[in-house]
Design an enzyme around this catalytic site. Sequence first.
Site, PDB file in Angstrom:
ATOM      1  N   ASP A  32       0.819  -1.220   0.000  1.00  0.00           N
ATOM      2  CA  ASP A  32       0.000   0.000   0.000  1.00  0.00           C
ATOM      3  C   ASP A  32       0.853   1.271   0.000  1.00  0.00           C
ATOM      4  O   ASP A  32       0.623   2.192   0.804  1.00  0.00           O
ATOM      5  CB  ASP A  32      -0.924   0.034   1.235  1.00  0.00           C
ATOM      6  CG  ASP A  32      -1.727  -1.237   1.422  1.00  0.00           C
ATOM      7  OD1 ASP A  32      -2.091  -1.853   0.417  1.00  0.00           O
ATOM      8  OD2 ASP A  32      -1.997  -1.611   2.582  1.00  0.00           O
ATOM      9  N   GLU A 199     -11.023   0.567  -4.295  1.00  0.00           N
ATOM     10  CA  GLU A 199     -10.355   0.986  -3.050  1.00  0.00           C
ATOM     11  C   GLU A 199      -9.096   1.781  -3.385  1.00  0.00           C
ATOM     12  O   GLU A 199      -8.814   2.055  -4.551  1.00  0.00           O
ATOM     13  CB  GLU A 199     -10.013  -0.239  -2.194  1.00  0.00           C
ATOM     14  CG  GLU A 199      -9.108  -1.239  -2.898  1.00  0.00           C
ATOM     15  CD  GLU A 199      -8.986  -2.576  -2.172  1.00  0.00           C
ATOM     16  OE1 GLU A 199      -9.756  -2.825  -1.224  1.00  0.00           O
ATOM     17  OE2 GLU A 199      -8.121  -3.378  -2.567  1.00  0.00           O
TER      18      GLU A 199
HETATM   19  C1  6LW Z   1      -5.907  -2.163   1.799  1.00  0.00           C
HETATM   20  C2  6LW Z   1      -6.529  -2.297   0.465  1.00  0.00           C
HETATM   21  C3  6LW Z   1      -5.648  -3.288  -0.061  1.00  0.00           C
HETATM   22  O1  6LW Z   1      -6.615  -1.403   2.659  1.00  0.00           O
HETATM   23  O2  6LW Z   1      -5.389  -4.177   0.904  1.00  0.00           O
HETATM   24  O3  6LW Z   1      -4.289  -3.753  -1.841  1.00  0.00           O
HETATM   25  C4  6LW Z   1      -5.823  -3.619   2.102  1.00  0.00           C
HETATM   26  N1  6LW Z   1      -5.152  -3.143  -1.222  1.00  0.00           N
HETATM   27  O4  6LW Z   1      -6.523  -1.185  -0.312  1.00  0.00           O
HETATM   28  C5  6LW Z   1      -4.874  -3.962   3.183  1.00  0.00           C
HETATM   29  O5  6LW Z   1      -3.560  -3.629   2.812  1.00  0.00           O
END
Ligand code: 6LW
Length: 527
Positions: A32, A199
């Site tokens: 991240d 996300e």
């Molecule tokens: C994070 C989400 C993700 O919040 O995994 O790869 C989750 N993305 O965006 C935890 O790292």
Amino acid sequence: MTVESTTPDLSGTYGGVGAPFPNPVLPGFNPDPSVVRVDGAYYIVTSTFEYLPGLPVYRSEDFVTWEQIGNVATRPEQLEISEVPTNMGVWAPTLRHHDGLFHVIVGVPGGRGCLVFTATDPAGPWSDGIVLEGLNGIDPDLAWDEDGTAYVTFSGLILSGPETGKHLGIQQVRVDLATGALLEEPRALWSGSGSMFPEAPHLHRRGEHWYLVIAEGGTERGHGVSIARSGSPVGPFTAGPANPILTARSTTRPVQNTGHGDLVEGPDGETLLVMLGVRPLGGTRAFSPLGRETFVTRVEWVDGWPVAEPVALAPRPNPSEHVRFDAPLDNRWIGVRRLPQEIASVDTAAGTLTITADGASLEDVRPAFVGRRQLTVETAASTVLDVSAGIGGLAVRYDEDHHYSIRARHEGERVQVTASAVVPGIRQEWTGTLPAGPATLHLDSSRPRNATFGTLGMTSDVIALWAESGGEEVRLAEVDARYLSAETAASFTGRVLGLFATEGTVVFHGYDAVGTEQPVTPFGSID
Ligand code: 6LW
């Protein structure tokens, strides 16, 4: 503490117009990533989940050489993760610079909530943090318009309460950063191009447009980066013509799960996309021992939309660490749900690290364990220790349910050594003895040798656990290590190698992790 690194000088090898960057940019457990450029230097912050200190801050001037200059969360009160469930904790920060201050916004599900920290110096100290009360979601981003209004854009995945698992798409809310108050009801902004889990939003202004970069497809093999744009930070947003702009799904590329990206202007004026990815090894299933790492690729702008190059694998050759305890612990040591200093102390004159057990084992949520990220799949880790007053050893840990270790204890005139492999509900141990004296414990992970397309060909690596003392050596076990990988463990973290005690006090005389990067040909690749 002295850490000698044997990484060769890379100047001239990487960077420069069109030349590759070392990739992974940040090897090992570094998911991240969020990146910012300030006064010609680059800074990246990554997620740390249940580990402390949290949120490492890395700095580079050329995107080639990176140094960890500090951690945002050096005080446990900043996060409140001492009881946080595995999988929760510090998720997905965004790093920005505004009005002379570095800002990190981060969600800490199961901990203190959605937080904003600030610092004038990114090496720290960072502020205590303010809580954005009532913000229910993950992966917050922070952006400001010309009037100084602060916007938090986030993923509306509900992680607590009766609606757990519900997803409201990408949301946005105006906030007052002085008080942490939300200034309106969160608004829906975009739900992505149709893949699951929209996300990791990041909002960037470029020319007359606001670009909304998001991740879609989940953080596993379906992961990708998509984009939309608008003339205003609040939308409406128009999806790009070719989403996802980056994904490795259904390819044999050596870097998979590429997604969760952030944009920054690179050293040569080009746009760079920094994102997480994994390096799976093995046959058709494939496992990623190191967890999610930070990678970079270049982006070209075509008709006002970014087009990303596939992520190239270009690892730094053989990064190794030789730690001697002749100075305080550096900022790369991490503890589980507590700071390393709570259970470990350095005697710089003696050159030793003493870990004091407190009744917890590696199966507990707060083991007496201090570790460092494993940087290469092929790593020979070792430590020399004195167990005259306790029991302890060397471990590789994904979480409390997934770890392999080797420990030593005194047994009359001998030292008893025990290797242990723990995966959920299963525990196996192998024991041997050696002459008394300081023992050297070894934990070597390596690609399986001579593996064909059979059982071993399916795995990522094997871990050999062995020990030496008084001129004798005992090889205890060689264990299939696919069960300690991003694909199998419960935690979102990565492998952390380190030292632990389970009884009394254990004195360590050093820690070595000798890494070797092996060339990778992904299984099934055509060229
Ligand atoms: C994070 C989400 C993700 O919040 O995994 O790869 C989750 N993305 O965006 C935890 O790292």
